[in-house]
Enzyme design. Structure first.
Site, PDB file in Angstrom:
ATOM      1  N   SER A   1       0.808  -1.232   0.000  1.00  0.00           N
ATOM      2  CA  SER A   1       0.000   0.000   0.000  1.00  0.00           C
ATOM      3  C   SER A   1       0.845   1.288   0.000  1.00  0.00           C
ATOM      4  CB  SER A   1      -0.968  -0.002   1.187  1.00  0.00           C
ATOM      5  OG  SER A   1      -1.927  -0.986   0.993  1.00  0.00           O
TER       6      SER A   1
ATOM      7  N   SER B   1      -5.355  -2.123   9.049  1.00  0.00           N
ATOM      8  CA  SER B   1      -5.393  -3.557   8.755  1.00  0.00           C
ATOM      9  C   SER B   1      -5.311  -4.322  10.061  1.00  0.00           C
ATOM     10  CB  SER B   1      -4.295  -3.921   7.756  1.00  0.00           C
ATOM     11  OG  SER B   1      -4.587  -5.198   7.215  1.00  0.00           O
TER      12      SER B   1
ATOM     13  N   ALA C   1     -15.476 -16.370   6.312  1.00  0.00           N
ATOM     14  CA  ALA C   1     -16.385 -15.308   6.755  1.00  0.00           C
ATOM     15  C   ALA C   1     -15.710 -14.478   7.839  1.00  0.00           C
ATOM     16  CB  ALA C   1     -17.686 -15.911   7.269  1.00  0.00           C
TER      17      ALA C   1
ATOM     18  N   VAL D   1      -8.627 -14.519  -2.743  1.00  0.00           N
ATOM     19  CA  VAL D   1      -8.226 -13.179  -2.281  1.00  0.00           C
ATOM     20  C   VAL D   1      -6.724 -13.051  -2.020  1.00  0.00           C
ATOM     21  CG1 VAL D   1     -10.476 -12.685  -1.242  1.00  0.00           C
ATOM     22  CG2 VAL D   1      -8.668 -13.659   0.178  1.00  0.00           C
TER      23      VAL D   1
ATOM     24  N   LYS E   1      -8.857  -3.726  12.567  1.00  0.00           N
ATOM     25  CA  LYS E   1     -10.036  -3.405  11.743  1.00  0.00           C
ATOM     26  C   LYS E   1     -11.331  -3.322  12.559  1.00  0.00           C
ATOM     27  CE  LYS E   1      -8.751  -4.877   7.124  1.00  0.00           C
ATOM     28  NZ  LYS E   1      -9.004  -5.810   6.030  1.00  0.00           N
TER      29      LYS E   1
ATOM     30  N   ASP F   1     -12.832  -2.973   1.298  1.00  0.00           N
ATOM     31  CA  ASP F   1     -12.400  -4.317   0.853  1.00  0.00           C
ATOM     32  C   ASP F   1     -13.421  -4.961  -0.087  1.00  0.00           C
ATOM     33  OD1 ASP F   1      -9.912  -4.473   2.091  1.00  0.00           O
ATOM     34  OD2 ASP F   1     -10.729  -5.285   3.953  1.00  0.00           O
TER      35      ASP F   1
END
Ligand code: NAD
Length: 290
Positions: free
Chosen positions: A24, A69, A136, A236, A73, A111
Protein backbone atom coordinates in the site's frame (compact mmCIF):
# COMPACT_ATOMS: atom_id res chain seq x y z
CA UNK A 1 10.22 11.58 -3.12
CA UNK A 2 12.27 14.13 -1.12
CA UNK A 3 11.70 16.66 -3.92
CA UNK A 4 8.00 16.20 -3.40
CA UNK A 5 7.81 16.68 0.38
CA UNK A 6 7.15 20.24 1.55
CA UNK A 7 6.01 22.06 4.65
CA UNK A 8 2.47 21.63 3.36
CA UNK A 9 2.61 17.88 2.73
CA UNK A 10 -0.36 16.02 4.20
CA UNK A 11 0.21 12.64 5.82
CA UNK A 12 -1.83 9.46 5.33
CA UNK A 13 -0.97 6.53 7.62
CA UNK A 14 -1.37 2.78 7.55
CA UNK A 15 -1.74 1.20 10.98
CA UNK A 16 -1.36 -2.56 11.41
CA UNK A 17 1.03 -5.24 12.55
CA UNK A 18 2.80 -6.92 10.86
CA UNK A 19 2.86 -4.35 8.09
CA UNK A 20 6.34 -4.02 6.56
CA UNK A 21 5.41 -6.39 3.67
CA UNK A 22 2.51 -4.18 2.54
CA UNK A 23 2.33 -2.84 -1.05
CA UNK A 24 0.00 0.00 0.00
CA UNK A 25 2.68 2.65 0.79
CA UNK A 26 4.33 2.19 -2.62
CA UNK A 27 0.97 2.15 -4.40
CA UNK A 28 -0.33 5.35 -2.77
CA UNK A 29 2.97 7.28 -2.92
CA UNK A 30 3.41 6.46 -6.63
CA UNK A 31 -0.16 7.61 -7.28
CA UNK A 32 0.39 10.89 -5.33
CA UNK A 33 3.57 11.55 -7.33
CA UNK A 34 1.91 10.74 -10.66
CA UNK A 35 -0.96 13.18 -9.95
CA UNK A 36 1.29 15.80 -8.31
CA UNK A 37 -0.64 15.61 -5.03
CA UNK A 38 1.15 16.93 -1.94
CA UNK A 39 0.54 13.86 0.22
CA UNK A 40 2.79 11.19 1.74
CA UNK A 41 1.73 7.70 2.88
CA UNK A 42 3.61 5.92 5.68
CA UNK A 43 3.17 2.56 7.41
CA UNK A 44 3.24 2.37 11.22
CA UNK A 45 3.60 -0.82 13.22
CA UNK A 46 0.51 -0.48 15.44
CA UNK A 47 -1.38 -3.21 17.33
CA UNK A 48 -4.44 -3.01 19.60
CA UNK A 49 -2.26 -1.89 22.55
CA UNK A 50 -1.04 1.24 20.75
CA UNK A 51 -4.36 2.02 19.05
CA UNK A 52 -5.78 4.56 21.51
CA UNK A 53 -2.58 6.66 21.51
CA UNK A 54 -2.36 6.35 17.72
CA UNK A 55 -5.89 7.72 17.28
CA UNK A 56 -5.03 10.64 19.57
CA UNK A 57 -1.92 11.19 17.45
CA UNK A 58 -3.95 11.21 14.22
CA UNK A 59 -6.25 13.87 15.69
CA UNK A 60 -3.43 15.91 17.26
CA UNK A 61 -1.21 15.91 14.18
CA UNK A 62 -4.03 16.39 11.69
CA UNK A 63 -3.07 13.22 9.81
CA UNK A 64 -5.58 13.34 6.93
CA UNK A 65 -6.53 9.71 6.83
CA UNK A 66 -5.42 6.19 7.51
CA UNK A 67 -5.71 2.70 6.22
CA UNK A 68 -6.30 0.11 8.90
CA UNK A 69 -5.39 -3.56 8.76
CA UNK A 70 -5.21 -6.49 11.15
CA UNK A 71 -5.45 -6.58 14.13
CA UNK A 72 -7.13 -3.16 14.23
CA UNK A 73 -10.04 -3.41 11.74
CA UNK A 74 -12.66 -4.12 14.41
CA UNK A 75 -10.85 -2.63 17.42
CA UNK A 76 -10.74 0.86 15.88
CA UNK A 77 -14.52 1.28 15.65
CA UNK A 78 -15.15 2.57 19.22
CA UNK A 79 -12.59 5.36 18.68
CA UNK A 80 -14.29 6.79 15.57
CA UNK A 81 -16.88 9.60 15.39
CA UNK A 82 -18.82 8.04 12.51
CA UNK A 83 -18.88 4.73 10.68
CA UNK A 84 -20.32 4.31 7.16
CA UNK A 85 -23.36 2.04 6.71
CA UNK A 86 -21.40 -0.66 4.85
CA UNK A 87 -18.58 -0.69 7.42
CA UNK A 88 -21.21 -0.92 10.19
CA UNK A 89 -22.79 -3.96 8.51
CA UNK A 90 -19.38 -5.55 7.88
CA UNK A 91 -18.32 -4.77 11.45
CA UNK A 92 -14.83 -3.70 10.32
CA UNK A 93 -13.09 -0.56 9.06
CA UNK A 94 -10.11 -0.47 6.66
CA UNK A 95 -10.12 3.27 5.83
CA UNK A 96 -10.46 6.33 8.07
CA UNK A 97 -10.75 9.93 6.94
CA UNK A 98 -10.00 12.90 9.18
CA UNK A 99 -12.42 15.46 7.78
CA UNK A 100 -10.45 18.64 6.87
CA UNK A 101 -7.80 17.51 9.36
CA UNK A 102 -9.99 18.76 12.21
CA UNK A 103 -10.24 15.52 14.18
CA UNK A 104 -13.63 14.20 13.07
CA UNK A 105 -12.81 10.60 12.15
CA UNK A 106 -15.05 8.63 9.77
CA UNK A 107 -14.58 4.90 9.16
CA UNK A 108 -15.24 3.07 5.87
CA UNK A 109 -14.64 -0.39 4.49
CA UNK A 110 -13.38 -0.59 0.89
CA UNK A 111 -12.40 -4.32 0.85
CA UNK A 112 -15.75 -5.46 -0.55
CA UNK A 113 -15.77 -2.69 -3.18
CA UNK A 114 -12.19 -3.71 -4.08
CA UNK A 115 -13.23 -7.33 -4.62
CA UNK A 116 -16.27 -6.38 -6.74
CA UNK A 117 -14.19 -3.97 -8.88
CA UNK A 118 -11.53 -6.65 -9.36
CA UNK A 119 -14.19 -9.06 -10.66
CA UNK A 120 -15.64 -6.35 -12.93
CA UNK A 121 -12.16 -5.69 -14.29
CA UNK A 122 -12.09 -9.35 -15.41
CA UNK A 123 -15.52 -9.00 -17.01
CA UNK A 124 -17.29 -10.85 -14.17
CA UNK A 125 -20.68 -9.54 -13.05
CA UNK A 126 -22.07 -10.60 -9.64
CA UNK A 127 -25.61 -9.30 -10.23
CA UNK A 128 -28.08 -12.17 -10.43
CA UNK A 129 -25.38 -14.81 -9.78
CA UNK A 130 -25.16 -17.68 -7.31
CA UNK A 131 -21.84 -17.39 -5.43
CA UNK A 132 -20.15 -19.93 -3.16
CA UNK A 133 -17.85 -18.27 -0.63
CA UNK A 134 -15.43 -19.89 1.79
CA UNK A 135 -14.33 -17.74 4.73
CA UNK A 136 -16.39 -15.31 6.75
CA UNK A 137 -13.64 -13.41 8.57
CA UNK A 138 -12.75 -9.79 7.76
CA UNK A 139 -12.29 -10.20 4.00
CA UNK A 140 -15.09 -12.76 3.56
CA UNK A 141 -17.64 -10.62 5.40
CA UNK A 142 -16.76 -7.50 3.37
CA UNK A 143 -17.10 -9.50 0.13
CA UNK A 144 -20.37 -11.13 1.22
CA UNK A 145 -22.01 -7.84 2.23
CA UNK A 146 -20.86 -5.98 -0.90
CA UNK A 147 -21.86 -8.82 -3.25
CA UNK A 148 -25.31 -8.89 -1.63
CA UNK A 149 -25.66 -5.10 -2.04
CA UNK A 150 -24.46 -5.40 -5.66
CA UNK A 151 -27.32 -7.75 -6.48
CA UNK A 152 -25.94 -11.29 -6.10
CA UNK A 153 -28.91 -13.69 -6.20
CA UNK A 154 -27.58 -16.21 -3.67
CA UNK A 155 -24.55 -16.33 -1.39
CA UNK A 156 -23.71 -19.74 -0.03
CA UNK A 157 -21.11 -19.29 2.69
CA UNK A 158 -19.06 -22.23 3.98
CA UNK A 159 -16.89 -21.91 7.07
CA UNK A 160 -15.05 -24.33 9.34
CA UNK A 161 -16.59 -24.62 12.81
CA UNK A 162 -14.17 -22.20 14.49
CA UNK A 163 -14.69 -18.91 16.36
CA UNK A 164 -15.63 -17.15 13.09
CA UNK A 165 -18.68 -19.39 12.54
CA UNK A 166 -21.02 -17.28 14.70
CA UNK A 167 -19.83 -14.20 12.78
CA UNK A 168 -20.82 -15.97 9.58
CA UNK A 169 -24.28 -16.69 11.02
CA UNK A 170 -24.61 -13.00 11.91
CA UNK A 171 -23.51 -11.95 8.40
CA UNK A 172 -26.11 -14.25 6.86
CA UNK A 173 -28.80 -12.77 9.11
CA UNK A 174 -27.79 -9.19 8.15
CA UNK A 175 -27.82 -10.00 4.41
CA UNK A 176 -31.21 -11.72 4.57
CA UNK A 177 -32.70 -8.83 6.58
CA UNK A 178 -31.19 -5.96 4.57
CA UNK A 179 -30.92 -7.13 0.96
CA UNK A 180 -32.78 -9.16 -1.68
CA UNK A 181 -29.94 -11.70 -1.72
CA UNK A 182 -30.59 -15.13 -0.17
CA UNK A 183 -27.67 -16.06 2.11
CA UNK A 184 -26.91 -19.36 3.84
CA UNK A 185 -24.11 -20.66 6.07
CA UNK A 186 -22.98 -24.30 6.09
CA UNK A 187 -20.18 -26.07 7.91
CA UNK A 188 -17.30 -26.66 5.47
CA UNK A 189 -17.03 -30.15 6.96
CA UNK A 190 -20.12 -30.99 4.86
CA UNK A 191 -18.05 -31.59 1.72
CA UNK A 192 -20.97 -32.95 -0.32
CA UNK A 193 -22.97 -29.74 0.28
CA UNK A 194 -19.85 -27.70 -0.61
CA UNK A 195 -19.35 -29.54 -3.92
CA UNK A 196 -23.06 -29.35 -4.80
CA UNK A 197 -23.04 -25.63 -4.04
CA UNK A 198 -20.08 -24.98 -6.35
CA UNK A 199 -21.71 -27.06 -9.11
CA UNK A 200 -24.74 -24.72 -8.91
CA UNK A 201 -22.67 -21.50 -8.67
CA UNK A 202 -21.11 -19.37 -11.40
CA UNK A 203 -18.50 -17.88 -9.04
CA UNK A 204 -16.45 -19.50 -6.27
CA UNK A 205 -14.56 -17.13 -3.96
CA UNK A 206 -12.02 -18.29 -1.39
CA UNK A 207 -11.57 -15.63 1.30
CA UNK A 208 -9.86 -17.85 3.89
CA UNK A 209 -6.20 -17.14 3.13
CA UNK A 210 -5.61 -20.91 2.76
CA UNK A 211 -3.01 -21.06 -0.02
CA UNK A 212 -0.85 -18.45 1.69
CA UNK A 213 2.07 -19.27 4.00
CA UNK A 214 2.12 -21.56 6.01
CA UNK A 215 -0.66 -23.31 4.01
CA UNK A 216 0.75 -22.61 0.52
CA UNK A 217 0.46 -26.28 -0.48
CA UNK A 218 -3.19 -26.43 0.53
CA UNK A 219 -6.41 -25.85 -1.42
CA UNK A 220 -10.00 -26.22 -0.22
CA UNK A 221 -10.83 -27.80 -3.62
CA UNK A 222 -9.00 -30.92 -4.73
CA UNK A 223 -11.65 -32.69 -6.82
CA UNK A 224 -11.22 -31.81 -10.53
CA UNK A 225 -14.88 -32.58 -11.30
CA UNK A 226 -15.81 -29.47 -9.26
CA UNK A 227 -14.14 -27.16 -11.82
CA UNK A 228 -16.23 -26.36 -14.92
CA UNK A 229 -15.51 -24.23 -18.02
CA UNK A 230 -18.17 -21.73 -16.89
CA UNK A 231 -16.91 -21.39 -13.29
CA UNK A 232 -15.03 -18.26 -12.18
CA UNK A 233 -12.57 -18.95 -9.33
CA UNK A 234 -11.35 -16.01 -7.26
CA UNK A 235 -8.79 -16.29 -4.44
CA UNK A 236 -8.23 -13.18 -2.28
CA UNK A 237 -4.58 -14.15 -1.72
CA UNK A 238 -1.96 -12.30 -3.80
CA UNK A 239 1.20 -13.72 -2.30
CA UNK A 240 1.83 -16.15 -3.90
CA UNK A 241 0.29 -14.78 -7.12
CA UNK A 242 -0.87 -18.26 -8.02
CA UNK A 243 -2.16 -20.29 -5.07
CA UNK A 244 -2.66 -24.03 -5.24
CA UNK A 245 -6.39 -23.35 -5.79
CA UNK A 246 -5.77 -21.06 -8.78
CA UNK A 247 -3.27 -23.47 -10.34
CA UNK A 248 -5.79 -26.30 -9.90
CA UNK A 249 -8.60 -24.17 -11.38
CA UNK A 250 -6.47 -23.26 -14.44
CA UNK A 251 -5.27 -26.83 -15.00
CA UNK A 252 -8.84 -28.11 -14.91
CA UNK A 253 -10.25 -25.52 -17.30
CA UNK A 254 -12.04 -22.96 -15.12
CA UNK A 255 -13.39 -19.94 -17.02
CA UNK A 256 -11.20 -17.59 -14.97
CA UNK A 257 -8.69 -17.94 -12.13
CA UNK A 258 -8.30 -14.55 -10.44
CA UNK A 259 -5.88 -13.70 -7.63
CA UNK A 260 -6.18 -11.00 -4.91
CA UNK A 261 -3.99 -8.35 -6.58
CA UNK A 262 -6.94 -6.61 -8.23
CA UNK A 263 -8.84 -6.56 -4.93
CA UNK A 264 -5.81 -5.00 -3.26
CA UNK A 265 -5.53 -2.38 -6.02
CA UNK A 266 -9.20 -1.41 -6.06
CA UNK A 267 -9.66 -1.32 -2.26
CA UNK A 268 -6.68 1.07 -2.34
CA UNK A 269 -8.20 3.11 -5.18
CA UNK A 270 -11.46 3.51 -3.25
CA UNK A 271 -9.50 4.62 -0.16
CA UNK A 272 -7.41 7.02 -2.30
CA UNK A 273 -10.62 8.66 -3.52
CA UNK A 274 -11.80 9.08 0.09
CA UNK A 275 -8.44 10.56 1.16
CA UNK A 276 -7.88 12.94 -1.77
CA UNK A 277 -11.13 13.25 -3.72
CA UNK A 278 -9.16 12.14 -6.82
CA UNK A 279 -9.24 8.93 -8.85
CA UNK A 280 -6.17 6.75 -8.44
CA UNK A 281 -4.43 6.24 -11.82
CA UNK A 282 -5.04 2.48 -11.64
CA UNK A 283 -3.65 1.56 -15.07
CA UNK A 284 -0.41 3.37 -14.25
CA UNK A 285 -0.18 1.57 -10.88
CA UNK A 286 -0.93 -1.80 -12.50
CA UNK A 287 1.89 -1.29 -15.04
CA UNK A 288 4.25 -0.21 -12.29
CA UNK A 289 3.58 -2.79 -9.58
CA UNK A 290 1.83 -5.84 -11.03
P1 NAD B 1 -9.67 -13.67 9.17
O1 NAD B 1 -8.75 -14.33 10.14
O2 NAD B 1 -10.58 -12.60 9.60
O3 NAD B 1 -10.59 -14.82 8.49
C1 NAD B 1 -10.05 -16.05 8.03
C2 NAD B 1 -11.19 -16.95 7.54
O4 NAD B 1 -10.64 -18.18 7.04
C3 NAD B 1 -12.19 -17.36 8.62
O5 NAD B 1 -13.46 -17.48 8.06
C4 NAD B 1 -11.66 -18.74 9.07
O6 NAD B 1 -12.70 -19.53 9.61
C5 NAD B 1 -11.18 -19.31 7.74
N1 NAD B 1 -10.11 -20.30 7.88
C6 NAD B 1 -8.95 -20.13 8.57
N2 NAD B 1 -8.21 -21.25 8.44
C7 NAD B 1 -8.90 -22.11 7.66
C8 NAD B 1 -8.66 -23.42 7.16
N3 NAD B 1 -7.54 -24.09 7.46
N4 NAD B 1 -9.58 -24.00 6.38
C9 NAD B 1 -10.73 -23.34 6.06
N5 NAD B 1 -11.02 -22.11 6.51
C10 NAD B 1 -10.11 -21.51 7.29
O7 NAD B 1 -8.72 -13.16 8.00
P2 NAD B 1 -9.06 -12.03 6.89
O8 NAD B 1 -8.64 -10.71 7.39
O9 NAD B 1 -10.45 -12.24 6.42
O10 NAD B 1 -8.03 -12.44 5.74
C11 NAD B 1 -8.22 -13.62 4.97
C12 NAD B 1 -7.28 -13.58 3.76
O11 NAD B 1 -7.68 -12.49 2.92
C13 NAD B 1 -5.82 -13.32 4.09
O12 NAD B 1 -5.04 -14.16 3.29
C14 NAD B 1 -5.60 -11.86 3.70
O13 NAD B 1 -4.28 -11.61 3.31
C15 NAD B 1 -6.54 -11.77 2.52
N6 NAD B 1 -6.97 -10.39 2.21
C16 NAD B 1 -6.74 -9.95 0.95
C17 NAD B 1 -7.12 -8.65 0.60
C18 NAD B 1 -6.82 -8.15 -0.78
O14 NAD B 1 -6.92 -6.93 -0.99
N7 NAD B 1 -6.51 -9.00 -1.73
C19 NAD B 1 -7.77 -7.83 1.54
C20 NAD B 1 -8.03 -8.34 2.82
C21 NAD B 1 -7.62 -9.64 3.14
Amino acid sequence: MTERLTGHTLLISLIATPIRHSMSPTMHNEAFAKLGLDYAYLAFEVGNKELKDTIQGIRALGIRGSNVSMPNKQAIIPYLDEVSPEATLIGAVNTVTNVDGKGHLVGYNTDGIGAMEALKDEGVEVKGQIITLTGAGGAGTAIAIQAAFDGAKELRIFNIHDTVYSNAEETVRKINENTECKATITDLADQEAFKTSISESSIYIDATGVGMKPLEDTSLINDPTVIRPDLVVFDVVYSPRETKLLKFAKENGAKKAINGLGMMLYQGAAAFKLFTGEDMPVDYIKDLLF
